[in-house]
Design a protein around this motif. Structure first.
Motif, PDB file in Angstrom:
ATOM      1  N   ALA A 270       0.788  -1.317  -0.015  1.00  0.00           N
ATOM      2  CA  ALA A 270      -0.129  -0.092   0.056  1.00  0.00           C
ATOM      3  C   ALA A 270       0.898   1.285   0.022  1.00  0.00           C
ATOM      4  CB  ALA A 270      -0.974  -0.045   1.436  1.00  0.00           C
ATOM      5  N   ILE A 271       0.373   2.261  -0.257  1.00  0.00           N
ATOM      6  CA  ILE A 271       0.976   3.651  -0.408  1.00  0.00           C
ATOM      7  C   ILE A 271       0.032   4.654  -0.106  1.00  0.00           C
ATOM      8  CG2 ILE A 271       0.801   3.977  -3.134  1.00  0.00           C
ATOM      9  CD1 ILE A 271       3.393   5.489  -2.973  1.00  0.00           C
ATOM     10  N   VAL A 272       0.497   5.691   0.802  1.00  0.00           N
ATOM     11  CA  VAL A 272      -0.315   6.828   1.177  1.00  0.00           C
ATOM     12  C   VAL A 272       0.152   8.083   0.533  1.00  0.00           C
ATOM     13  CG1 VAL A 272      -0.953   8.288   3.046  1.00  0.00           C
ATOM     14  CG2 VAL A 272      -1.061   5.944   3.312  1.00  0.00           C
ATOM     15  N   PHE A 273      -1.020   8.876  -0.170  1.00  0.00           N
ATOM     16  CA  PHE A 273      -0.488  10.193  -0.842  1.00  0.00           C
ATOM     17  C   PHE A 273      -1.114  11.178  -0.216  1.00  0.00           C
ATOM     18  CE2 PHE A 273      -0.282   7.172  -4.397  1.00  0.00           C
ATOM     19  CZ  PHE A 273       0.993   7.626  -4.898  1.00  0.00           C
ATOM     20  N   ILE A 274      -0.365  11.925   0.408  1.00  0.00           N
ATOM     21  CA  ILE A 274      -0.938  13.189   1.314  1.00  0.00           C
ATOM     22  C   ILE A 274      -1.130  14.361   0.219  1.00  0.00           C
ATOM     23  CG2 ILE A 274      -0.737  14.935   3.126  1.00  0.00           C
ATOM     24  CD1 ILE A 274       1.538  12.778   4.081  1.00  0.00           C
ATOM     25  N   HIS A 275      -2.499  14.732  -0.111  1.00  0.00           N
ATOM     26  CA  HIS A 275      -2.606  15.954  -0.945  1.00  0.00           C
ATOM     27  C   HIS A 275      -3.154  17.000  -0.279  1.00  0.00           C
ATOM     28  CE1 HIS A 275      -6.511  13.999  -0.555  1.00  0.00           C
ATOM     29  NE2 HIS A 275      -5.969  12.950  -0.719  1.00  0.00           N
ATOM     30  N   GLY A 276      -3.674  16.944   0.836  1.00  0.00           N
ATOM     31  CA  GLY A 276      -4.297  18.150   1.642  1.00  0.00           C
ATOM     32  C   GLY A 276      -5.992  18.253   0.938  1.00  0.00           C
ATOM     33  N   LYS A 297      -5.706  -2.212  -6.144  1.00  0.00           N
ATOM     34  CA  LYS A 297      -6.952  -3.082  -5.858  1.00  0.00           C
ATOM     35  C   LYS A 297      -8.012  -2.203  -5.293  1.00  0.00           C
ATOM     36  CE  LYS A 297      -8.047  -6.887  -2.577  1.00  0.00           C
ATOM     37  NZ  LYS A 297      -7.209  -7.839  -1.700  1.00  0.00           N
ATOM     38  N   THR A 298      -7.852  -1.291  -4.505  1.00  0.00           N
ATOM     39  CA  THR A 298      -8.915  -0.282  -3.860  1.00  0.00           C
ATOM     40  C   THR A 298      -8.080   0.941  -3.534  1.00  0.00           C
ATOM     41  OG1 THR A 298     -10.787   0.207  -2.930  1.00  0.00           O
ATOM     42  CG2 THR A 298      -9.025  -1.205  -1.682  1.00  0.00           C
ATOM     43  N   PHE A 299      -8.806   2.245  -2.991  1.00  0.00           N
ATOM     44  CA  PHE A 299      -8.322   3.157  -2.476  1.00  0.00           C
ATOM     45  C   PHE A 299      -9.434   3.878  -1.621  1.00  0.00           C
ATOM     46  CE2 PHE A 299      -9.677   4.161  -6.717  1.00  0.00           C
ATOM     47  CZ  PHE A 299     -10.682   5.458  -6.559  1.00  0.00           C
ATOM     48  N   MET A 300      -8.937   4.691  -0.634  1.00  0.00           N
ATOM     49  CA  MET A 300      -9.738   5.223   0.496  1.00  0.00           C
ATOM     50  C   MET A 300      -9.278   6.314   0.907  1.00  0.00           C
ATOM     51  SD  MET A 300      -9.100   1.982   2.718  1.00  0.00           S
ATOM     52  CE  MET A 300      -8.933   0.909   1.275  1.00  0.00           C
ATOM     53  N   ASP A 301      -9.794   6.958   1.958  1.00  0.00           N
ATOM     54  CA  ASP A 301      -9.538   8.110   2.813  1.00  0.00           C
ATOM     55  C   ASP A 301      -8.194   7.388   3.925  1.00  0.00           C
ATOM     56  OD1 ASP A 301     -10.826  10.318   1.664  1.00  0.00           O
ATOM     57  OD2 ASP A 301     -12.384  10.176   3.007  1.00  0.00           O
ATOM     58  N   ALA A 302      -7.189   7.941   3.993  1.00  0.00           N
ATOM     59  CA  ALA A 302      -6.373   7.485   4.855  1.00  0.00           C
ATOM     60  C   ALA A 302      -6.617   7.695   6.221  1.00  0.00           C
ATOM     61  CB  ALA A 302      -4.960   8.076   4.760  1.00  0.00           C
ATOM     62  N   GLY A 303      -6.098   7.324   7.433  1.00  0.00           N
ATOM     63  CA  GLY A 303      -6.509   7.159   8.677  1.00  0.00           C
ATOM     64  C   GLY A 303      -6.757   8.793   9.133  1.00  0.00           C
ATOM     65  N   ARG A 304      -7.912   9.061   9.531  1.00  0.00           N
ATOM     66  CA  ARG A 304      -8.437  10.542   9.772  1.00  0.00           C
ATOM     67  C   ARG A 304      -7.665  10.958  10.819  1.00  0.00           C
ATOM     68  NH1 ARG A 304     -14.847  10.024   8.493  1.00  0.00           N
ATOM     69  NH2 ARG A 304     -14.506   9.583   6.229  1.00  0.00           N
ATOM     70  N   ASP A 305      -7.367  10.335  11.902  1.00  0.00           N
ATOM     71  CA  ASP A 305      -6.633  10.604  13.044  1.00  0.00           C
ATOM     72  C   ASP A 305      -5.212  11.391  12.965  1.00  0.00           C
ATOM     73  OD1 ASP A 305      -8.948   9.688  14.694  1.00  0.00           O
ATOM     74  OD2 ASP A 305      -7.967   7.722  14.957  1.00  0.00           O
ATOM     75  N   LYS A 306      -4.618  10.500  11.816  1.00  0.00           N
ATOM     76  CA  LYS A 306      -3.228  11.178  11.511  1.00  0.00           C
ATOM     77  C   LYS A 306      -3.362  12.363  10.310  1.00  0.00           C
ATOM     78  CE  LYS A 306       1.246   9.633  10.086  1.00  0.00           C
ATOM     79  NZ  LYS A 306       2.137   8.192   9.586  1.00  0.00           N
ATOM     80  N   TYR A 307      -4.175  11.967   9.390  1.00  0.00           N
ATOM     81  CA  TYR A 307      -4.319  12.769   8.219  1.00  0.00           C
ATOM     82  C   TYR A 307      -5.177  13.675   7.870  1.00  0.00           C
ATOM     83  CZ  TYR A 307      -0.696   9.279   6.867  1.00  0.00           C
ATOM     84  OH  TYR A 307       0.379   8.463   6.801  1.00  0.00           O
ATOM     85  N   TYR A 309      -8.641  14.764   6.512  1.00  0.00           N
ATOM     86  CA  TYR A 309      -9.355  14.392   5.208  1.00  0.00           C
ATOM     87  C   TYR A 309      -8.316  14.596   4.056  1.00  0.00           C
ATOM     88  CZ  TYR A 309     -13.804  14.070   7.604  1.00  0.00           C
ATOM     89  OH  TYR A 309     -14.623  13.442   8.387  1.00  0.00           O
ATOM     90  N   GLY A 310      -7.113  14.835   4.357  1.00  0.00           N
ATOM     91  CA  GLY A 310      -6.027  15.184   3.200  1.00  0.00           C
ATOM     92  C   GLY A 310      -5.178  14.206   2.852  1.00  0.00           C
ATOM     93  N   ALA A 311      -5.690  12.762   2.683  1.00  0.00           N
ATOM     94  CA  ALA A 311      -4.764  11.826   2.344  1.00  0.00           C
ATOM     95  C   ALA A 311      -5.513  10.803   1.638  1.00  0.00           C
ATOM     96  CB  ALA A 311      -3.769  11.508   3.235  1.00  0.00           C
ATOM     97  N   THR A 312      -4.849  10.000   0.829  1.00  0.00           N
ATOM     98  CA  THR A 312      -5.741   8.929   0.223  1.00  0.00           C
ATOM     99  C   THR A 312      -4.731   7.702   0.288  1.00  0.00           C
ATOM    100  OG1 THR A 312      -7.108  10.230  -1.292  1.00  0.00           O
ATOM    101  CG2 THR A 312      -6.549   7.850  -1.941  1.00  0.00           C
ATOM    102  N   LYS A 313      -5.318   6.375   0.837  1.00  0.00           N
ATOM    103  CA  LYS A 313      -4.617   5.311   0.987  1.00  0.00           C
ATOM    104  C   LYS A 313      -4.949   4.456  -0.312  1.00  0.00           C
ATOM    105  CE  LYS A 313      -3.346   1.446   4.060  1.00  0.00           C
ATOM    106  NZ  LYS A 313      -3.424   0.772   5.466  1.00  0.00           N
ATOM    107  N   VAL A 314      -3.984   3.862  -0.944  1.00  0.00           N
ATOM    108  CA  VAL A 314      -3.881   2.997  -2.044  1.00  0.00           C
ATOM    109  C   VAL A 314      -3.557   1.634  -1.701  1.00  0.00           C
ATOM    110  CG1 VAL A 314      -3.200   2.801  -4.547  1.00  0.00           C
ATOM    111  CG2 VAL A 314      -3.495   5.063  -3.747  1.00  0.00           C
ATOM    112  N   ILE A 315      -4.384   0.637  -1.974  1.00  0.00           N
ATOM    113  CA  ILE A 315      -4.256  -0.802  -1.686  1.00  0.00           C
ATOM    114  C   ILE A 315      -3.766  -1.269  -3.149  1.00  0.00           C
ATOM    115  CG2 ILE A 315      -4.921  -2.885  -0.877  1.00  0.00           C
ATOM    116  CD1 ILE A 315      -4.707  -0.613   1.210  1.00  0.00           C
ATOM    117  N   LEU A 316      -2.401  -1.891  -3.081  1.00  0.00           N
ATOM    118  CA  LEU A 316      -1.981  -2.295  -4.436  1.00  0.00           C
ATOM    119  C   LEU A 316      -2.205  -4.004  -4.771  1.00  0.00           C
ATOM    120  CD1 LEU A 316       1.257  -0.533  -4.664  1.00  0.00           C
ATOM    121  CD2 LEU A 316      -0.913  -0.074  -5.934  1.00  0.00           C
TER     122      LEU A 316
END
Length: 317
Positions: A270-276, A297-307, A309-316
């Motif tokens: 997986a990889i997380v993109f921080i886009h703001g 495979k899929t993608f979603m909002d990354a952990g809101r506690d850490k990021y 609503y400004g990041a997306t987690k991509v599952i490969l």
């Protein structure tokens, strides 16, 4: 009263204050407050707050050379422009001249615009010292004056006098595309350095001719995979002040594609993109690519506690 770039002022008729970040004309200036919005205001509607002018910041102490330096320790070259952002007024930069040589420098800086000349600075800069020359607005880079620098080098050491330096500098956006460096003379503040006393370029005709017949050898650059990539433009380019919105988006998408490809090649799960958050344009463009990518495979909002609503987690896959 004459106001200057960097003056800290308070509005007369309302509870507002900020720094002067633009001189619009003789009667109007631009004032930027904590909200980073620049407001045009008449000079009759503001008053200075004494003791907070950017020019009042303590300058590094000059180094006075009491005795001649030994010839073996004498440093002949090392005169630089040092340009640094202001810590409070984001659109203002301060221009300094650093003297890392063993000479004492008698310096004159004159600004020229449309054949109109104005003295900007004159004075002596001791060996291993620095002096602030002026402050300018980054948002008005295109209208910066050409800076004509004249330098006389003096020493009491047994050296034949050097010829005076006479150079012109017209700064452009591309000059600030390089990576900032920690400037020791300014307490390791990051900024851009431009050498004033660099030697004249001498072209070797033989080597130049040989280069025409020698194939260039370029090693392919391979992006190193990372599980977290920050796409904020200030993390990608030092010259982001000068970029248009379309250029910023292209740079961010280029980094996104390279990082995604590297993660796939290195088989990251997986990889997380921080886009703001912003206006959502970058996030929308990322989602367009990810929704059609065969290795995603899929993608979603990354952990809101850490990021948030400004990041997306991509599952490969």
């Amino acid at each position: 009263m004459k106001f200057k770039l960097g003056d800290f002022v308070r509005f007369v008729d309302e509870r507002r204050e900020g720094y002067i970040t633009k001189i619009i004309d003789g009667q109007t200036v631009g004032v930027t407050g904590d909200d980073d919005f620049e407001i045009p205001v008449l000079v009759t509607k503001i008053t200075p707050v004494h003791g907070t002018h950017l020019d009042d910041e303590e300058k590094p102490a000059s180094t006075f050379i009491a005795e001649p330096i030994a010839i073996k320790d004498f440093v002949k070259r090392g005169i630089y422009w040092a340009i640094v952002d202001d810590a409070k007024a984001k659109s203002v930069v301060h221009l300094h001249i650093i003297n890392d040589t063993s000479y004492q420098l008698l310096i004159s800086v004159v600004g020229e615009q449309k054949q109109q000349f104005r003295g900007v600075f004159s004075g002596m800069i001791d060996s291993n010292s620095i002096d602030k020359i002026c402050s300018l607005s980054l948002t008005e880079l295109d209208s910066w004056p050409k800076l004509i620098v004249q330098v006389i080098l003096h020493t009491s050491t047994n050296f034949k006098p050097e010829l005076p330096i006479n150079k012109e500098f017209k700064f452009k956006a591309k000059d600030f595309s390089g990576t900032k460096k920690a400037i020791l003379s300014l307490n390791n503040v990051n900024g851009w350095l431009f050498q004033i006393d660099d030697p004249e370029l001498v072209i070797d005709a033989v080597k130049l001719k040989e280069s025409f017949f020698k194939a260039s050898e370029e090693k392919p650059k391979i992006e190193k995979a990372s599980s977290e990539v920050d796409l904020h433009i200030e993390k990608l380019r030092d010259d982001f002040h000068f970029l248009k919105n379309a250029e910023i988006l292209n740079i961010q998408l280029e980094r996104f594609h390279k990082s995604l490809d590297a993660a796939i090649v290195d088989r990251l799960p997986a990889i997380v993109f921080i886009h703001g958050i912003g206006n959502g344009t970058l996030k929308h463009e990322l989602y367009k690519v990810l929704s059609k990518h065969p290795q995603v495979k899929t993608f979603m909002d990354a952990g809101r506690d850490k990021y948030g609503y400004g990041a997306t987690k991509v599952i490969l896959k």
